[in-house]
Write a protein that holds these residues in place. Structure first.
Motif, short mmCIF file in Angstrom:
data_model
loop_
_atom_site.label_atom_id
_atom_site.label_comp_id
_atom_site.label_asym_id
_atom_site.label_seq_id
_atom_site.Cartn_x
_atom_site.Cartn_y
_atom_site.Cartn_z
N SER A 170 -69.86 -36.61 45.11
CA SER A 170 -69.20 -35.37 44.73
C SER A 170 -69.08 -34.43 45.92
O SER A 170 -70.01 -33.68 46.23
N HIS A 193 -65.16 -30.16 48.15
CA HIS A 193 -63.77 -30.02 47.70
C HIS A 193 -63.26 -31.40 47.32
O HIS A 193 -63.33 -32.34 48.10
N LEU A 194 -62.74 -31.52 46.12
CA LEU A 194 -62.17 -32.77 45.65
C LEU A 194 -60.66 -32.57 45.51
O LEU A 194 -60.21 -31.89 44.59
N VAL A 241 -60.32 -29.42 42.99
CA VAL A 241 -61.50 -28.75 42.42
C VAL A 241 -62.50 -28.49 43.54
O VAL A 241 -62.68 -29.32 44.43
N ASN A 298 -66.60 -26.87 44.42
CA ASN A 298 -67.90 -26.47 43.89
C ASN A 298 -68.18 -25.01 44.22
O ASN A 298 -67.49 -24.41 45.04
N ASN A 304 -72.60 -30.95 47.78
CA ASN A 304 -71.78 -32.12 48.10
C ASN A 304 -72.70 -33.30 48.34
O ASN A 304 -73.84 -33.14 48.72
N THR A 328 -67.26 -30.76 40.98
CA THR A 328 -66.57 -32.00 41.36
C THR A 328 -67.22 -33.22 40.70
O THR A 328 -66.53 -34.20 40.41
N THR A 369 -65.78 -33.06 37.01
CA THR A 369 -64.36 -33.39 36.95
C THR A 369 -64.17 -34.90 37.06
O THR A 369 -63.39 -35.50 36.31
N GLN A 370 -64.91 -35.54 37.96
CA GLN A 370 -64.84 -36.99 38.09
C GLN A 370 -65.44 -37.69 36.88
O GLN A 370 -64.93 -38.73 36.43
#
Length: 186
Positions: free
Chosen positions: A72, A75-76, A99, A101, A107, A122, A125-126
């Motif tokens: 994660s 920034h995704l 998306v 964080n 991360n 992130t 969302t995944q």
């Protein structure tokens, strides 16, 4: 308990999670911004990360475990997300900017447990991608989630990040479903 200042308001709703008769109590008054605190007014309030609990419940229902790991990043980008469908079968596309964080140190690899502890956007969302947006929406609905204004829930990528406006009493009732070990009472 209700607190209000010029820029901040909050509501505390309590439930006794015992079916078929849930005891409810809400203390509050009217807010100029959104009407009655009891129902969240016409618009309700965006729930933010409190919706991640329903994504977690949907993941467990689909057989995911607490050690389910996802890389994660802070920034995704949208390009890294799968195209998903809502419950009506309509294609849902992520926002162009993707998306992010809350903080840059969020991360790396997270498990379901650590992603929930740190509330990593992130990750969730995944996870919604993997579990299926419709499964997450259905879990929220089964728990009693509905919009304060009576409109259909927005089934979008940011669903797990709490973009729908929900009444405080509705959120408390939905969380009481967890306390009642999955039994929801209206």
């Amino acid at each position: 308990i209700f607190f209000r200042s010029r820029s901040v308001s909050s509501t505390l709703c309590t439930f006794w999670p015992r079916c078929p008769s849930i005891r409810r109590k809400l203390c509050g008054s009217r807010s100029k911004r959104s009407g009655s605190v009891t129902n969240g007014g016409g618009a309700g309030f965006q729930t933010g990360s409190t919706m991640k609990a329903f994504t977690t419940a949907a993941a467990f229902a689909e057989g995911f475990r607490g050690d389910h790991a996802i890389n994660s990043p802070f920034h995704l980008p949208a390009s890294k997300l799968n195209i998903e469908r809502d419950c009506a079968g309509k294609r849902v596309f992520p926002k162009e900017d993707g998306v992010v964080n809350f903080a840059e140190f969020e991360n790396g690899m997270y498990t379901l447990r650590t992603g929930l502890e740190m509330s990593v956007n992130t990750y969730f969302t995944q996870l919604t991608d993997q579990v299926g947006l419709c499964n997450v929406v259905k879990m929220a609905k089964r728990s009693g989630i509905h919009r304060a204004d009576g409109k259909k829930l927005s089934e979008v990528y940011s669903f797990t990040l709490g973009v729908n406006e929900i009444a405080p009493l509705t959120m408390a009732n939905a969380y009481a479903t967890f306390a009642a070990r999955g039994t929801h009472c209206d």
